[in-house]
Each structure stands twice: as structure tokens, then as C-alpha cells.
Motif scaffolding. Structure first.
Motif: not given
Ligand code: ADP
Ligand code: MG
Ligand code: MG
Length: 368
Positions: A59-70
């Protein structure tokens, strides 16, 4: 100087915690452990990476912001801004931590973990949902409150929060919370500001983002940014004014979707981005510069608004004051927040007088 020293110290601490820790997943916030994280589906695409929904518990979601290498410069900047003292505020997205790991293709991948807001960004919400007056006010006031908090220098005991300019306020960087208030996200370009000085964490690493004014989202750029005429000697005031200009466009977007502002509630406009009516969905720099700087044009207000309603007049004035050509004449974000309180009072009074005169369009009642 003391503030700056403390901030640099804090950043060094954050950085050393990251670089001393050898676990594959390294979380900076104790309450959140990325080891339990299951990446689910994509919830947003930005310019510098992808945002996913992640599940840490049933019951616990998070947002995951994935940055690309550049884009790692933006990751470091975003992380450092969220890690400033006293950044907890109901109208700023909650930062849970970050990590660095080897992703697919053997590349280093940086991730930021945030509270997940299933409704998504305000632009998507407005496309699908018109607003009534009370939701409109809640949204407008809460985003102004978030921005004014970001802009304010705060000292509480030993903790100092510097003034921060966001530099990319737009309706995709504002999220809708479950109670329909708003919170500001995407600190990739945000910057600590102090009078004539600005601080960019770990300057050398952030060379790309160190320019003061060549960032942001074109559609939301203030005339002085489009003309390269931002007053850098007073960068604190100037960058806040640039944010307030962008806020005015967001308020316009909210207002155009509020059916209570219209003479008849079924008349509310379809959602359009600022200047979409004038320049279309894809804009180019020169046409925007010509429109905003030379012609001094701004998005139009719908013709079918209840012109004589004092709350609506104040709203219009507020938006116009925020997009003034003269950046120094613009309101501050604190002032915008206060204007919403005034508007609410005016609205309530008009409602009473509408009821007394039997007028439910609000057209004929003017309170001075
Ligand atoms: P970028 O810096 O690449 O623009 P953002 O941080 O703005 O990335 O995120 C891109 C999009 O992902 C946002 O416009 C929004 O739609 C979605 N998003 C970002 N953070 C969240 C969140 N915490 N909850 C829900 N959606 C989010
Ligand atoms: Mg964004
Ligand atoms: Mg960004």
C-alpha cells in the motif's frame, strides 16, 4: 556568508554520505529504503529522464525519477535543493531520498525518490477536469504558497533555509495532491539565491546549469529572459520575478478551466497551454519573443467571463500584475497568496448579494 558556509557544509555532508556508502542502493533518508522498491510503470517523461511509479510495500507507492547519464548535473542539483534545511512544506513535493546504481547498459543511473501523487501534474488534470471556484482557489493559493515558501529565507533555531528560485515553473512541474491542493516538483534548475549572489552546489560539476537565465521552459519564459535582459546584479529579486511571471501563466491555465467564472457554466473553455491559441502546440523562440517582448501580448481571458464580479476582477488584475512587462512591478508570490484570501472574501460577499437579488449569474451585482 555564514548561511552560504552552512549550506556548503551541508552539501558536503550529503555528498560524502553518498560517496562513502558502497551499497548498490544508497538511500539518504532513513525512513525510505530503496532495497524494497519494485519499479512498476512509467508515469511521466521529462526532458532529462523518466519518472516511474515504484512500489515499496503493497500500500505504499513512490515516484522514482531516473536521470539519464547526460543529465546527472540536474540530478545533483535537484538532490541538493531537496536536501536544504527546512524544505518540508505541504506545497513542495516530499523528497524521500536518492541513489546511484549501475543500470542497464552498464551506465551509472541516478534516481530521486519522491512522494507519489497518482493524479499527476496539473496540466493533465486540467485537460480532463473543469474546476469550480473553490477548487480553483485552493489550487491557485496552494501553488502560490509553495512558491512563496521556496522564495523565502527562513531561520528556525540552527536551521537556515536560503531563498530558492525554481526557474522552471510550469503546469507540468506542479502536481495535484489527493485533496486537490497543489505541490511544486522538479527542482532540476532550482537555485539558491541571496541578493546579488547565487549558489550552485558543487559548481564545477554543474557548469551546464550555472548560467542564470538560459534555462526553463520556452512557453513560460518571461520577456526579460527571452530578451536576455535579466538584471543579474539583483539576481535574487530578478529570478523571483521570473518565477512569478511563470506562475501567472499557470494561474491563467487554472482560471480558463474554472466554470464558475463563466456567465454560464457550460461555457468553460477547453484546456489550452499558454500561447497555444496564438502560436500552436509547438512554439519557436523567435515567434514567442516577438509576441511577448515586442507586441507585449499575453494569453487572452475568455470573453464569456462574468466581467462585473469583483472577485473575478481581482483575479484578472492579479494575473495581469504577475505578468507585467516591467518585472519590478510584478507581485511577489506572498502577495499572490494573500490576493486569493481577498478573492475568497469578495466571492462570498457577492454570493450573498446574488442570492438577495435573485441573480445567479453574478453579472449585475457589483460590490465596491
Ligand atoms: P523533468 O525534470 O524531466 O521535467 P519532472 O520531475 O518534471 O521531470 O517529472 C516529469 C513528469 O513526471 C511530471 O510532469 C509529472 O507528470 C510526473 N511526475 C513527477 N513527479 C511525480 C510525482 N511525485 N508523482 C506523480 N507524478 C510525478
Ligand atoms: Mg519537469
Ligand atoms: Mg526538470
Amino acid at each position: 556568508l555564514i548561511v552560504m558556509r552552512m549550506l556548503c557544509q551541508r552539501q558536503k555532508e550529503v555528498q560524502s554520505r553518498l560517496s562513502n556508502d558502497s551499497d548498490e542502493c544508497r538511500s539518504l533518508v532513513d525512513c525510505f529504503d530503496a532495497k524494497d522498491l519494485k519499479i512498476m510503470e512509467i508515469i511521466g517523461h521529462g526532458r532529462y529522464g523518466t519518472v516511474w511509479r515504484g512500489a515499496v510495500a503493497p500500500d505504499r507507492d513512490v515516484a522514482v525519477k531516473v536521470f539519464n547519464q547526460q543529465s546527472q548535473n540536474y540530478f545533483f542539483n535537484e538532490r541538493d535543493i531537496y536536501c536544504l534545511p527546512l524544505m518540508d512544506h505541504p506545497n513542495i513535493v516530499v523528497y524521500l531520498g536518492c541513489d546511484e546504481r549501475i543500470g542497464h547498459n552498464e551506465f551509472v543511473e541516478h534516481r530521486v525518490f519522491l512522494n507519489y501523487h497518482p493524479i499527476g501534474c496539473i496540466q493533465d488534470y486540467l485537460r480532463n477536469n473543469p474546476l469550480d471556484w473553490s477548487v480553483f482557489c485552493k489550487m491557485g493559493q496552494s501553488v502560490a504558497r509553495g512558491l512563496s515558501y521556496l522564495h523565502t529565507y527562513i531561520k528556525k533555531g540552527d536551521y537556515l533555509k536560503p531563498a530558492v528560485a525554481h526557474r522552471d515553473i510550469n503546469s507540468r512541474n506542479i502536481l495535484v495532491k489527493s485533496d486537490l491542493s497543489l505541490c511544486i516538483c522538479d527542482m532540476g534548475f532550482a537555485m539558491q539565491i541571496d541578493g546579488a549572489h547565487y549558489v550552485f552546489s558543487g559548481e564545477q560539476q554543474h557548469a551546464e546549469t550555472s548560467s542564470l537565465t538560459d534555462v526553463g521552459t520556452l512557453r513560460y519564459m518571461a520577456p526579460e529572459v527571452l530578451e536576455g535582459a535579466v538584471n543579474l546584479r539583483e539576481c535574487e529579486a530578478a529570478l523571483k520575478q521570473v518565477d512569478v511571471y511563470a506562475l501567472s501563466l499557470v494561474l491563467w491555465e487554472l482560471a480558463t478551466r474554472c466554470f464558475d467564472l463563466c456567465v454560464s457554466s457550460n461555457k468553460v473553455s477547453l484546456y489550452k497551454m499558454p500561447f497555444e491559441a496564438e502560436l500552436g502546440p509547438h512554439i519557436d523562440f523567435e515567434r514567442l519573443q516577438n509576441l511577448v517582448c515586442r507586441l507585449k501580448a499575453r494569453p487572452l481571458f475568455p470573453e464569456f467571463w462574468r466581467e462585473n464580479n469583483p472577485a473575478i476582477r481581482l483575479l484578472r488584475e492579479t494575473i495581469e500584475d504577475c505578468w507585467d512587462q516591467d518585472s519590478e512591478a510584478r507581485l511577489t508570490a506572498v502577495c499572490v497568496e494573500e490576493r486569493f484570501t481577498e478573492m475568497t472574501i469578495l466571492w462570498e460577499r457577492t454570493k450573498d448579494s446574488d442570492a438577495a437579488t435573485g441573480d445567479n449569474t453574478g453579472n449585475s451585482s457589483v460590490i465596491t
